[in-house]
Design a protein around this motif. Structure first.
Motif, short mmCIF file in Angstrom:
data_model
loop_
_atom_site.label_atom_id
_atom_site.label_comp_id
_atom_site.label_asym_id
_atom_site.label_seq_id
_atom_site.Cartn_x
_atom_site.Cartn_y
_atom_site.Cartn_z
N PHE A 1 -26.72 -54.02 -10.54
CA PHE A 1 -26.56 -54.05 -9.10
C PHE A 1 -27.89 -53.66 -8.44
N SER A 2 -28.17 -54.26 -7.31
CA SER A 2 -29.41 -53.95 -6.59
C SER A 2 -29.10 -53.63 -5.13
N ASN A 3 -29.87 -52.69 -4.58
CA ASN A 3 -29.81 -52.39 -3.15
C ASN A 3 -28.39 -52.13 -2.65
N LEU A 4 -27.71 -51.18 -3.28
CA LEU A 4 -26.33 -50.88 -2.89
C LEU A 4 -26.24 -50.21 -1.53
N HIS A 5 -27.38 -49.91 -0.90
CA HIS A 5 -27.34 -49.35 0.45
C HIS A 5 -27.38 -50.45 1.51
N ASP B 1 -19.63 -45.16 -15.67
CA ASP B 1 -20.23 -46.24 -14.88
C ASP B 1 -19.89 -46.10 -13.40
N ASP B 2 -18.63 -45.71 -13.12
CA ASP B 2 -18.21 -45.57 -11.73
C ASP B 2 -18.97 -44.44 -11.05
N ILE B 3 -19.20 -43.35 -11.79
CA ILE B 3 -19.92 -42.22 -11.21
C ILE B 3 -21.36 -42.61 -10.88
N LYS B 4 -22.00 -43.38 -11.78
CA LYS B 4 -23.39 -43.78 -11.54
C LYS B 4 -23.50 -44.67 -10.31
N VAL B 5 -22.61 -45.67 -10.22
CA VAL B 5 -22.67 -46.58 -9.08
C VAL B 5 -22.34 -45.84 -7.79
N PHE C 1 -25.08 -44.31 -5.80
CA PHE C 1 -26.02 -45.15 -5.09
C PHE C 1 -25.42 -45.79 -3.83
N VAL C 2 -24.12 -45.55 -3.64
CA VAL C 2 -23.47 -46.07 -2.42
C VAL C 2 -23.48 -44.94 -1.40
N LEU D 1 -23.80 -54.45 -1.41
CA LEU D 1 -22.36 -54.18 -1.39
C LEU D 1 -21.54 -55.44 -1.62
N GLU D 2 -22.06 -56.58 -1.16
CA GLU D 2 -21.37 -57.84 -1.39
C GLU D 2 -21.32 -58.14 -2.88
#
Length: 232
Positions: free
Chosen positions: A5-9, A35-39, A42-43, A14-15
């Motif tokens: 994933f890139s640029n989750l901000h 994996d959920d914790i890592k992602v 970044f959100v 997000l798309e």
């Protein structure tokens, strides 16, 4: 299988996340993982209505984390130079240091673990908790067949009342059976009676000492002897 994933901000990031979560509860499937914790880290905030899958996932992860940190958060604010520095560098930090999040769902990733390494004691405790949740298999109690001699005081004892006194003893796991009078001598007869007991519920010694030869039945019963004792 690695997922990136890139640029989750940003909306575009997000798309990408929203599309990945289509038909899934969590990033790597139906189970909550690292994996959920890592992602999640970044959100920056809960995704809007334009990203329903990501928003639902965000709430689910938040619930897991809230359960792990039960304390009441009071909120944290930044002011003065600290706030200005944070605002000015936020986007650069995201772009430079957190540009991509790589997930490998096939291997165990120990780079980030909010809850510490799982020790052997932790594993054992978890296994014990799981075992405790399972209904214990009911142990079947054994049964025994007993032949009992019940002796009166003398030849004047009413044997009918003696048998009634014996059979009046009732307790869980005790079942009286057939009986007969057997001559002993000098006009005296004894009562010979069968009984079935559930071993875990009835002790024959206790039955004799505390019930049959105790008041008020000792008016008719002098003593009792175990003639036969067989497991069923």
């Amino acid at each position: 299988m690695a997922v990136t994933f890139s640029n989750l901000h940003t909306d575009s990031g997000l798309e990408s996340l929203d599309g990945h979560l289509s038909g899934k509860t969590y990033v790597s499937g139906d189970q909550f993982t690292k994996d959920d914790i890592k992602v999640f880290g970044f959100v920056l905030e809960k995704p809007g209505d334009n990203f329903p899958n990501a928003a639902k996932w965000y709430d689910a992860v938040s619930s897991h984390l809230a359960a792990s940190f039960p304390g009441n958060a009071q909120g944290v604010r930044f002011s003065g130079k600290a706030a200005a520095k944070l605002d000015a560098s936020a986007e650069d930090d995201l772009n430079k240091d957190f540009q991509k999040v790589s997930l490998d769902t096939a291997e165990d990733d120990d780079d980030l673990d909010l809850f510490g390494d799982e020790t052997e004691e932790d594993k054992k405790a978890a296994e014990e908790r799981e075992a405790a949740k399972k209904p214990a298999k009911k142990k079947e109690s054994g049964k025994s067949s007993v032949l009992l001699d019940v002796k009166p005081w003398d030849d004047e004892t009413d044997m009918k009342k003696l048998e009634e006194a014996v059979r009046s003893v009732e307790m869980p796991g005790l079942f009286w059976g057939a009986s007969k009078l057997v001559a002993v001598g000098y006009g005296i007869k004894k009562l010979q009676i069968m009984l079935t007991i559930v071993d875990d519920l009835v002790s024959v010694d206790t039955l004799i000492e505390e019930c049959l030869t105790a008041e008020p039945r000792d008016e008719f019963i002098q003593s009792c002897d175990i003639v036969a004792f067989n497991k069923i």
